[in-house]
Design a protein around this motif. Sequence first.
Motif, short mmCIF file in Angstrom:
data_model
loop_
_atom_site.label_atom_id
_atom_site.label_comp_id
_atom_site.label_asym_id
_atom_site.label_seq_id
_atom_site.Cartn_x
_atom_site.Cartn_y
_atom_site.Cartn_z
N SER D 154 40.58 19.62 49.41
CA SER D 154 39.59 18.15 49.27
C SER D 154 38.49 18.56 49.98
O SER D 154 37.15 18.38 49.40
CB SER D 154 40.56 17.03 49.65
OG SER D 154 39.72 15.97 50.03
N ALA D 226 35.14 13.49 42.61
CA ALA D 226 35.69 12.26 43.33
C ALA D 226 37.02 12.25 43.19
O ALA D 226 37.66 12.27 44.23
CB ALA D 226 35.13 10.94 42.90
N TYR D 230 39.21 12.39 46.79
CA TYR D 230 40.03 11.22 47.03
C TYR D 230 41.32 11.56 47.29
O TYR D 230 42.03 11.11 48.11
CB TYR D 230 39.77 10.17 45.91
CG TYR D 230 38.49 9.38 46.09
CD1 TYR D 230 37.32 10.14 46.30
CD2 TYR D 230 38.23 8.18 45.60
CE1 TYR D 230 36.05 9.65 46.48
CE2 TYR D 230 36.90 7.54 45.65
CZ TYR D 230 35.96 8.28 46.11
OH TYR D 230 34.62 7.54 46.15
N THR D 238 39.95 8.65 52.17
CA THR D 238 39.78 8.19 51.24
C THR D 238 39.19 6.88 51.02
O THR D 238 38.04 6.55 50.06
CB THR D 238 40.95 8.34 50.19
OG1 THR D 238 41.64 9.41 50.50
CG2 THR D 238 40.85 7.89 48.67
N ALA D 242 35.48 5.87 49.53
CA ALA D 242 35.42 4.82 48.26
C ALA D 242 34.53 3.65 48.72
O ALA D 242 33.96 3.08 47.90
CB ALA D 242 36.81 4.68 47.90
N LYS D 294 46.54 6.94 44.16
CA LYS D 294 45.36 7.32 44.90
C LYS D 294 44.37 7.79 43.99
O LYS D 294 43.18 7.49 43.99
CB LYS D 294 45.84 8.29 46.03
CG LYS D 294 45.36 8.03 47.46
CD LYS D 294 46.05 9.02 48.20
CE LYS D 294 44.84 9.45 49.23
NZ LYS D 294 45.12 10.55 49.99
N ALA D 298 40.87 6.33 42.70
CA ALA D 298 39.51 6.96 42.67
C ALA D 298 38.79 6.79 41.31
O ALA D 298 37.62 6.64 41.31
CB ALA D 298 40.07 8.71 42.77
N SER D 301 37.26 3.43 41.27
CA SER D 301 35.96 3.62 42.23
C SER D 301 35.03 4.08 41.42
O SER D 301 33.85 3.65 41.43
CB SER D 301 36.32 3.98 43.45
OG SER D 301 35.92 5.27 43.62
#
Lengths: 100, 512, 644, 476, 173
Positions: D154, D226, D230, D238, D242, D294, D298, D301
Amino acid sequence: MIPSTHYLVVAALLFVIGVSGVILRRNVITMFMCIELMLNAVNLTFITFSRFLNQLDGQIFVLFVMTVAAAEAAVGLALIVILSRRADTLDVDQADTMKW
Amino acid sequence: MDGIEPQLTILLLIPAIGSMVIALLPDSRNRTLKGVALLITVIAFGYSLLLVEQFQPQLDTMQFVQNASWFDVGNLHVHYHLGIDGISLFLVILTTFLMPLAILASWTVKEKIRSYLFFMLLLEVGMIGVFISLDLVLFYAFWEVMLIPMYFLIGVWGGERRIYAAVKFFLYTMAASLLMLGAIIALYFFNNAQDFDLVQITNRLSSGEMVLSPQAELLLFLAFFIAFAVKVPIFPFHTWLPDAHVEAPTAGSVILAGVLLKMGTYGLLRFCLPLFPNASVQLAPLICGLALVGILYGALVAMVQTDVKKLVAYSSVSHLGFVVLGIFSFNLQSLEGATFQMLSHGLSTGALFLLVGMIYDRRHSHLIQDFGGLAHVMPRYAAFFMVFLLSSIGLPGLNGFVGEFLILQGAFLANAGYAVLAAFGIILSAIYMLWMYQRVFLGTMNHEANRTLGDLSLREGVILVPLVILALWMGLYPSTFLRPMDASIQKVVDRIEQVQPATVYRVEYRGP
Amino acid sequence: MLENYWIIILFPLLGAAVNGILGRRFSHRVIAWVACSASGLSFLVAVLAFWELIQLPQNARAVSVHLFTWIESGSLVAKFSFLLDPLSMVMILVITGVGFLIHLYSVEYLAEESGYYRYFAYLNLFILMMSVLVLADNYLLMFVGWEGVGLCSFLLIGYYFQKQGAGDAAKKAFIVNRVGDVGFILGVFLIFRSFGTFEYHSIFASVASSPASAATLSVGAITLLLFVGATGKSAQIPLYIWLPDAMEGPTPVSALIHAATMVTAGIYMIARSAPLYSRAPETLLIIAVVGMVTALLAALVALVQKDIKKVLAYSTISQLGYMFVAVGVGAFSAGIFHLITHAFFKALLFLGSGSVILALHHEQDLFKMGGLRKYLRVTFVSMWIATLAIGGAPFFSGFFSKDQILWEAYSSPQGHTALWLGGVLVAGLTAFYMSRLMFLTFHGQERFTVNAESHPPPQEPSLLVTLPLMILAFFSVLAGYVGLPGYLGDNRLEEFLAPSFQWVLQEPAMEHSHTEEVLLTLVAIAVAAMGFFAAYQCYVRNRQIPEDLAHRFSRLHRIIEQKFFVDELYDSLLVNPIRRVSQGVLWKVIDVGVIDGLVNGTATLMQSCSHTIKRMQNGYARVYATWIMGGAVLIILYYFLTST
Amino acid sequence: MDLNYSALLPEIILSLTGIVIMLVIPFVSRERQANLAYLALAGIILAFLALLLDWNQTGLAFFEMVFQDPFAQFCKGLFLFAAAAIVLIAMNYLSQESRAEGEFYSLLLFATVGMSLMAASADLIVTFLGLEVLSISTYVLAGFKESERRSNESAIKYFLLGAFSTGFLLYGIAFVYGATGSTQYLAIAQAIQTSESEPLILLLGLGLMLVGFGFKVALAPFHVWAPDVYEGAPLPVTAHLAVGSKAAAVVALARILLQVFPELNPEWKVLLWVSAVLTMMIGNIAALTQTNVKRMLAYSSIAHAGYLMLGLAAHSELGTQGILYYLTAYTFMTLGAFTVVQIVGRHNEQHVQIEDFSGIGYRYPFLSVTLSVFLLSLAGIPATAGFMGKFFLFAAAVESEMYGLVFLAILASAAGIYYYLRVIVLMYMGDFHGDEVLLTIPLSLRIVITIMVLGTLYLGILPETFLQLASKAVSF
Amino acid sequence: MEYILFYGLATTSVTAALVVVFANRVIYSALALIVCFGAIAGLFFQLDAQFIAAVQVIVYAGAIMVLFLFVIMLLDPESEDFSTDRLKQIPILVVPLAAALAFILIQVTFLWSENASRSLSAGGHTAGSLQMTGNTESLARLLFREYLLPFEITSILILSAVLGAVILTRRPE
């Protein structure tokens, strides 16, 4: 005096080479170096405009870009190191555990 | 136009506070919770009756108006504007009336009773809110908020395919109503960003102070219409209904059929007609066509259902088709008929769902084939079923007839062809209802499991008797309900006539 | 005083309510008392009302009783108010009178049944609805009664609900009636559209005062639509099919509803609307033809029926056809006359057959009866009286009314010789099949099974059953004397009814001599007598004849025996296709397939879109960089292209 | 020239707190480093007080490098609030992962400083540096669980792509500088206003800057990083990505577009239009079939960034007001949702698959009720903050007569409702098949969730207060 | 002379950049990058940015690249096999994109130079203060006055970078 355009063209070429490099290379370190290349192209642009406009603000900006580049290098290389340490690779394509 | 009469707010607060009380009550026995909920709904009903008493039927304006700023920042002026007139008055009463019955019908719900009751009361808040809010944003808020408790009621306490049904219900209605939100906002800016006030906007439109271009009017109308059409539901937006009804718990079905569907037709009457009379008239042939298709199609499909609840659900499609036909026939008779039919359908279909729920409680099935000859073991039940069945198919003397008659008479005045086609729906309704009745109640008992079924309990009797009384009252002396509507509906008719004088059929007496 | 006679409907209402709500807890005795006193009282009140009405001068014999405004919406006003005039008085007398007798009869007839309270509640409700129908002073209120009696008919046919056939028949009756009712209500809509009111008085006055040509079209349409309603209620082609099946109900019900009263509502309605019908000659012609054809067909079918009640049912259809011929030729009072006499003798026939059925433990097959005259004396005698009445034997009630119809069919301006001929033929057939019924039931060999335990020998029922028979027999003989033909005396019924027909458009009658009338009557009598003797030949003297005939014309026999396959025709043309299309196309294809398919298809489409979009997100940073670069190039390309 | 310290007092306090935390770390035992969170909180509260002191002051500070205006103050308040919440979430997270390391808070505070600077910046150089402070801290935070491969990936993806897009941003700034001769907002705006035509080079600069900001905001097609980032980043990070990072980029973009390039409105409006549509569609549709909550959040968002662009494209007071309101609402609901996910996810985020939420509805009423509220708010159901926010944004877009955009936004949000609903469906209507380990809800998180729920409902029911604040803040 | 120098530097930098991208070993890329930075420093010098040119050489070519080389040595990327590429289609996409990007950028530059006479300058902090040589002093003045805030921000920036590098690379106990 060499016209600004010439410098700008060189900067543009460097930028495009940098961008292409980021995408074409799989080695994370090379990718990062290509990013540095992009930043340098930007710096060249700044300096060119600075001279063209006959003012110093562009040069100041370049100083800050360099600082940022240095900071990014510190963090980026640290990240590269731990990637290599955990995943035992520098191939960015190997970093694909998360997708879809 | 400021109003500070607090009655409607209090009416909203009763169930709202009630739901909080339910949520905060210590974990006591289920019966206590149900008792409290019942008490709250009865209080709300009682309070709403006070409103009827104070209601002045001769006025065509909004009454019990409460108008305060909700938020007023920059060029957004949204009001907390409540009020009722002859159109909404009885829909509010219908809501508060059905709620205690629905709670009583939920006596057999055993699981997670606290949240069940919480959602029921929340639903009541939402439903009342929809009928009394006069600010478009407020209306929209209630309109959507009310989906959530209903969604949970179906999804948690429903039948086997409850999740599919709940999600389908929610998405169908939500997706359609979002367009309305867009239209509400657009209307606001066509209104020079003055307010979202239904009354004011209508006044400005009719006084010419505010002008919508034909194209804009058409598009706005469509956005509103689709939101309402899904809720009604008008063919071909109806397919959420059978699923939702079949899967919903009894009280859910009752409220769904009794009140929620009325919101669609209420919306058409309250918003589409006064705000967009030209577009309404322009599209009336199309909409009446859809209504007719709905009437016949709903009836035909109801005929071949194997599940009683589904049958009643499709019958709602058919009946609501009449209401839509009435609304888009644009004369006093048809509109009054439509409004009356809303109440009437709420009553009789609500009652039918209650009845189906009662047998479901005993037998855990609502498939027609699982029954037969029930009249042997449950004569009282069969009798009540017959009464509401008759009221549903519009037998004169019961509630169903008055609305249907006025609608068809009105439609006949506007366009005889529509009424003739719609009249076939009357025949079909008799066919599917009686056929179902025959298969469920008549004949021999061919299921051993049915032999031991007990007849109605006292609680169930208490639920049904008021409904029967009301059905007779509405059928025999509809004036109680029609008189207060007159002024308000006349206003709608006048509004249509103002822009489209040729459309409105005025009855003339051509006697000697 | 007359204003208070709305209480006619109060008694049956109370009776129905008390028995319906509390009846389960009552003993049979109490139930019977409540129900019978309700109908008896209302009969009593009806008689009083009649008495008061005839005290009034003739032109004042129309009293409106306003109870309350029922539906009001703008200028649409439907009042709940009654009209007491000669026509409604005659009807109410018949209804409450015959109704009361049948209540009495039922007390015994249904003593064994479990749903006793239900039965009497329905019966009272029926009296109520029928009274509303005939007393209403506007079309909408008439429609209340109109649908109401349909409901009661449904409930009573389905009284033996455990029998599959009863349920089917009840449902069929209601639905077929509904078809007619839709015609009726459409007629009402058109009335309102044309006249702006539902009230008889205003409508008739308005149509009478407007020039003849003004409203022809709408009057034609109105009358036709109303007539559709009448074909449903009064079992005429094409909607007669429910009546034979309705015999699934208890026999007293068949007597009351499916013979004496409800089925005649169509006649009453047309007579009531006479001012409209008389201005719609085309409709009248249709009515007359439909009536004639129905009468003929039903009579033919009645010839070969095996079930005693089915014979009577087809006979009823046939007789109703007769009445329609009467009103169809503009002889409204003749229609009402036959309605009255028919009410007596047909009720009597049904009650008699009920007595037979009861005695034979619910055996209805004519070929399993025979020789019953020994056992059931009263029934035997009274039924023969009724048979003579319906067969048109001189000086029995049916003779006068039938004769008047035949004469009108021949002589009235709308009449036609063909109608007369048809009528005479039907009279002959009637005499034949009724005699056949009587011979098969009461004469000849005993073909019923008797055994000690389950089937004791037949026995005359108690007085409660026979008394109504006797009373009805009395009227079956005498009722005809209220309307004597011109060559014998005054037609008092016609005179009495005249105020009700004051707005009727009278066309100048053609001149006919009494001789002509007498001659024609004699012909009719002769034909009826032939029918009688033919039956005697076939069913008493030589039982082989009918079988031989059936053999020889086996195809024709089969067609008639199967009632011209009309039920099958409806099934295969209407019922099955509709059901199949609904199931196969509308529900499974359009609803589940197309609409829900679209809905779920959208969901599936979104899912596949989702999967497509997710492929963008394949986890490779370089691909992401390409997206970013691509986006950047697009943006600057856009700027580059738009500004150069 | 007055430096006007008060304008940057919050940032100074935050920086100092960060440094103090850094300095005391060596002296605090590993076990007690969790307490540094309180230090960080104290710093944030202090900064907030400083912000209040400065409230409604207007002007420029530090040689016209930063603005002192309600807009900046509003955003700073929001960032501080988000930072405080994330500190609490992180405190819990770190102790759960047995990684109680104080550096986390320092970095978070530095990131917040960067965000605040972005919101207040009056010069592209400050914007750039603020962005970099934010980015560098966030790169590190994303890779904070350095022993976790997902976290590494990430971080490296975020870093590479972030630096890559920074290149574009810088190039854009260079062109803008070249075209106008300044990096100062007001000066640039002045220059553009006085020139009669827009040179292509300026547009080029604008376009490239949009790429850079589009990346941070996660606008399509620059959103691609993203979901992966995320998903892999530690949960508090995260949440920070976000909420904080995105919000900072949005307000910075808003300030630049509205204050620097208002004259070029027709030029950037089109791009925002297209990008907003793509973003909403892609975000919502891709979220439909996610199985990891999660990752689903993401995508969600991303979609919300698309809605925000409605307000920006509207280019009106109402639009900006809408953005600020929506950001506030978004902060409440998203942070709330992430907090619940964190509790359900437990150690090492093992339970963030959507099935892990199945049937928890009646086992953990607090969690599921609140998560339902957050999700409904994200879906835009009335009586929640999300609805009001959307309402304002849609209203702004309609006011600017962008009917098509509103129509598409409506379609997109209709599609989006499904996946929020899916979680609720599972929670309440699914069968419980988790293990019987009891979830514990620490007090701190209980407080966070409660505040977020109350905020979500308050903003949804009584929007007046915050709307007033937002409307004051739009006057630059 | 000026032109020869310029073209020399320009060619060197672009060629070196290409080598960075296309070199098959990372170490070559790194070395080429140093060359490239050097050439760019030359260009800076030509553009009257002597101080920046010096910083370029010291910081970039010196410090940063040394860091790179250090990491390269540490990680020994040459041992890894990069021959199997899972994303074969990427070059096909990148080439036209790069060509378009380059084309537009150069085209825009030329378009700009045509109107370059038209000054848009609104004046930065130092309008007209650029001298041929020795602008270091004014640069410093600028940096510590007008650009004080950015300068301070960089301290935070570096602080967080350092902190980050430390956290990331320390070995867990």
